[in-house]
Design a protein around this motif. Structure first.
Motif, PDB file in Angstrom:
ATOM      1  N   ALA A 292      -4.751   4.694   5.649  1.00  0.00           N
ATOM      2  CA  ALA A 292      -3.482   5.791   5.160  1.00  0.00           C
ATOM      3  C   ALA A 292      -4.077   6.944   4.332  1.00  0.00           C
ATOM      4  O   ALA A 292      -3.512   8.069   4.351  1.00  0.00           O
ATOM      5  CB  ALA A 292      -2.784   4.908   4.416  1.00  0.00           C
ATOM      6  N   SER A 293      -5.176   6.917   3.629  1.00  0.00           N
ATOM      7  CA  SER A 293      -5.657   7.738   2.924  1.00  0.00           C
ATOM      8  C   SER A 293      -6.586   8.783   3.705  1.00  0.00           C
ATOM      9  O   SER A 293      -6.761   9.814   3.302  1.00  0.00           O
ATOM     10  CB  SER A 293      -6.675   7.512   1.783  1.00  0.00           C
TER      11      SER A 293
ATOM     12  N   VAL B 185      -5.325   0.640  -5.456  1.00  0.00           N
ATOM     13  CA  VAL B 185      -5.466  -0.423  -4.444  1.00  0.00           C
ATOM     14  C   VAL B 185      -6.872  -0.812  -4.049  1.00  0.00           C
ATOM     15  O   VAL B 185      -7.402  -2.072  -4.024  1.00  0.00           O
ATOM     16  CB  VAL B 185      -4.535  -0.360  -3.312  1.00  0.00           C
TER      17      VAL B 185
ATOM     18  N   VAL C  31       0.803  -1.186  -0.051  1.00  0.00           N
ATOM     19  CA  VAL C  31      -0.116   0.019   0.077  1.00  0.00           C
ATOM     20  C   VAL C  31       0.877   1.285   0.027  1.00  0.00           C
ATOM     21  O   VAL C  31       0.468   2.314  -0.682  1.00  0.00           O
ATOM     22  CB  VAL C  31      -1.109  -0.014   1.300  1.00  0.00           C
ATOM     23  N   ASP C  32       1.871   1.355   0.655  1.00  0.00           N
ATOM     24  CA  ASP C  32       2.785   2.293   0.808  1.00  0.00           C
ATOM     25  C   ASP C  32       3.750   2.609  -0.507  1.00  0.00           C
ATOM     26  O   ASP C  32       4.308   3.572  -0.712  1.00  0.00           O
ATOM     27  CB  ASP C  32       3.971   2.202   2.054  1.00  0.00           C
TER      28      ASP C  32
ATOM     29  N   ASN D 189      -0.468   3.253  -5.599  1.00  0.00           N
ATOM     30  CA  ASN D 189      -1.433   4.274  -5.517  1.00  0.00           C
ATOM     31  C   ASN D 189      -2.615   3.588  -4.566  1.00  0.00           C
ATOM     32  O   ASN D 189      -3.140   2.466  -5.164  1.00  0.00           O
ATOM     33  CB  ASN D 189      -2.010   4.551  -7.004  1.00  0.00           C
ATOM     34  N   ARG D 190      -2.913   4.233  -3.835  1.00  0.00           N
ATOM     35  CA  ARG D 190      -4.156   3.758  -2.825  1.00  0.00           C
ATOM     36  C   ARG D 190      -5.392   3.623  -3.153  1.00  0.00           C
ATOM     37  O   ARG D 190      -6.008   2.711  -2.902  1.00  0.00           O
ATOM     38  CB  ARG D 190      -3.968   4.529  -1.390  1.00  0.00           C
ATOM     39  N   LYS D 191      -5.942   4.699  -4.085  1.00  0.00           N
ATOM     40  CA  LYS D 191      -7.048   4.628  -4.761  1.00  0.00           C
ATOM     41  C   LYS D 191      -6.963   3.445  -5.867  1.00  0.00           C
ATOM     42  O   LYS D 191      -8.024   2.623  -5.697  1.00  0.00           O
ATOM     43  CB  LYS D 191      -7.467   5.601  -5.482  1.00  0.00           C
TER      44      LYS D 191
ATOM     45  N   ALA E 283      -4.934   0.823   3.017  1.00  0.00           N
ATOM     46  CA  ALA E 283      -4.840   1.846   1.836  1.00  0.00           C
ATOM     47  C   ALA E 283      -6.172   2.778   2.314  1.00  0.00           C
ATOM     48  O   ALA E 283      -5.899   4.104   2.278  1.00  0.00           O
ATOM     49  CB  ALA E 283      -5.429   1.113   0.663  1.00  0.00           C
ATOM     50  N   GLU E 284      -7.197   2.510   2.800  1.00  0.00           N
ATOM     51  CA  GLU E 284      -7.958   3.381   3.330  1.00  0.00           C
ATOM     52  C   GLU E 284      -7.762   4.021   4.471  1.00  0.00           C
ATOM     53  O   GLU E 284      -8.101   5.409   4.552  1.00  0.00           O
ATOM     54  CB  GLU E 284      -9.566   2.714   3.719  1.00  0.00           C
TER      55      GLU E 284
ATOM     56  N   GLY F 271       0.660   2.937   5.449  1.00  0.00           N
ATOM     57  CA  GLY F 271       0.232   1.666   5.123  1.00  0.00           C
ATOM     58  C   GLY F 271       0.945   0.532   5.894  1.00  0.00           C
ATOM     59  O   GLY F 271       0.286  -0.342   6.674  1.00  0.00           O
TER      60      GLY F 271
END
Length: 446
Positions: free
Chosen positions: A146-147, A97, A89-90, A93-95, A143-144, A363
């Motif tokens: 960390a965003s 993921v 995740v780090d 791109n988190r979106k 991912a969520e 992440g």
């Protein structure tokens, strides 16, 4: 408190930063609302299918052991993928993921729906789907999380975290209630409903605005997965307050699992009717939901340190009350009281961790915490069961209470947690030069 970091200025780019903008009310925050609503829907679907999985296995195989095995596959997949998932995740791109996870879950569930509909479903189908769902959770959740600091300004992060706890409680209550009803109508319906929630979530997430990952600076050494995973572990272990607060959160979750199982058994042994035991479980969930809704006010009034300390003492005081009554409603109120304060403590811990941890490590932080929490959640019922086998349910409550009281005293006297209030107000953040700063991150890329 001084924190040392292993990073070097020449080896990695600074964390993503954006100018601060005036805060809007959380209920008008477009991106947060999309995340919250989409995740609320999938929580309902997840809990509906989770409750239906053992029912489906029993209907197909009539084997309780196989039902437990399929459930275990999901938990094992999530645990095994936890730390690697946070590391990935780090990197990614988190979106993307989150979208990929929603697409994968949709495909897996629709495949299961097809096998059930055609009558071809077998245990291996269910095990594969359970594994896919577990791996996707291990990627999507970090991912969520960390965003979240990019979607919500720092001064509203505690409220957003507590509302996420409320979302999870709502999803559990609604999903478990729907599961039995849908399964009773048609076996395929809980899984079809879960697939539908992920389809809706996928299209909603397309409209969430999140920053793209930073390009690696020129001269940065090639990515090394093992080194990056170890960096995340070192960050959690090397940052004393994050380490202590994480251990507090894990201890609370572990003790919850122990007490919940033991109190339910005590109720059964005390002759509490099955209907009242069902009400007790519902009151436990309701206490958690009310606690999540009240968490922002309690957190603001009590502060981070008191929020954590109060949770331990509430558990130590309330748990023995169940030994003095054979009334299921009173026991349910005790469970509700124990569950009520937990979201405030978790809000204090999660908010501090998110604000303190550099973006490039969030992440991995979530992956490490999720791994530890998952292990404690699995060990909690096992420990409660072993205690009851060895000393009986009532002594198990007394021994658990004694352990909680010792932890409560330790947490109260902890020199590290004495400064939790000040540090939570202005947590140290890595400034991109490898040094600790004195202010919180103010990421807001919108």
């Amino acid at each position: 408190m001084t924190t040392t970091h292993a990073s070097q200025p020449s080896q990695r780019p600074p964390d993503r930063q954006a100018p601060s903008r005036p805060s809007t009310p959380l209920w008008r925050n477009r991106d947060y609302n999309i995340l919250w609503i989409s995740r609320s829907l999938t929580e309902v679907g997840f809990n509906a299918s989770t409750m239906a999985f053992p029912l489906l296995v029993l209907a197909v195989t009539r084997s309780p052991g196989t039902a437990g095995l399929v459930q275990g596959v999901n938990a094992a997949a999530q645990l095994l993928a936890g730390l690697p998932g946070g590391t990935l995740v780090d990197r990614w791109n988190r979106k993307t993921v989150m979208l990929t996870c929603e697409a994968a879950r949709t495909v897996a569930l629709l495949w299961l729906v097809w096998t059930i509909w055609t009558g071809a479903v077998a245990v291996w189908h269910m095990a594969v789907v359970a594994a896919v769902l577990g791996v996707c959770s291990a990627l999507f959740d970090p991912a969520e999380e960390a965003s979240l600091p990019y979607v919500v300004p720092p001064d509203q992060l505690a409220v957003a975290v507590s509302m996420n706890h409320a979302r999870n409680s709502i999803g559990h209550l609604v999903g478990t209630a729907l599961s039995g009803a849908l399964f009773g109508v048609k076996r395929v319906l809980p899984f079809a409903a879960d697939a539908l929630t992920h389809v809706v979530s996928f299209f909603m997430l397309l409209f969430v605005r999140l920053p793209k990952p930073e390009r690696q600076a020129e001269g940065t050494p090639p990515a090394n997965f093992r080194r990056e995973a170890l960096e995340g572990l070192k960050w959690v272990w090397g940052h004393r307050l994050i380490r202590v607060t994480a251990m507090c959160a894990v201890a609370v979750n572990f003790l919850f699992q122990v007490l919940y199982l033991v109190i339910i058994v005590v109720a059964q042994q005390s002759g509490v009717p099955s209907a009242q035991i069902g009400v007790m479980a519902a009151m436990f969930g309701g206490g958690g939901l009310l606690g999540a809704l009240a968490a922002p006010r309690l957190y603001a009034r009590c502060g981070p340190r008191v929020s954590v300390v109060l949770t331990f003492w509430a558990m130590a005081v309330l748990a023995p009350v169940t030994l003095a009554t054979g009334n299921g409603i009173v026991m349910g109120l005790v469970l509700a009281g124990i569950a009520f304060l937990a979201p405030t403590a978790n809000t204090a811990v999660s908010t501090y961790q998110l604000l303190t941890t550099p973006d490039r490590l969030r992440g991995r932080l979530s992956g490490v915490i999720g791994l530890i929490a998952g292990i404690s959640t699995a060990l909690g019922p096992m420990t409660g069961g072993l205690l009851m086998e060895c000393v009986g349910a009532r002594w198990a409550i007394l021994l658990s209470t004694l352990g909680i009281a010792v932890l409560a005293v330790t947490v109260t006297l902890s020199p590290t947690l004495r400064g939790f209030g000040k540090l939570a107000a202005t947590p140290p953040a890595e400034d991109g030069t490898g040094r600790s700063g004195a202010t919180a991150d103010t990421h807001d890329p919108r």
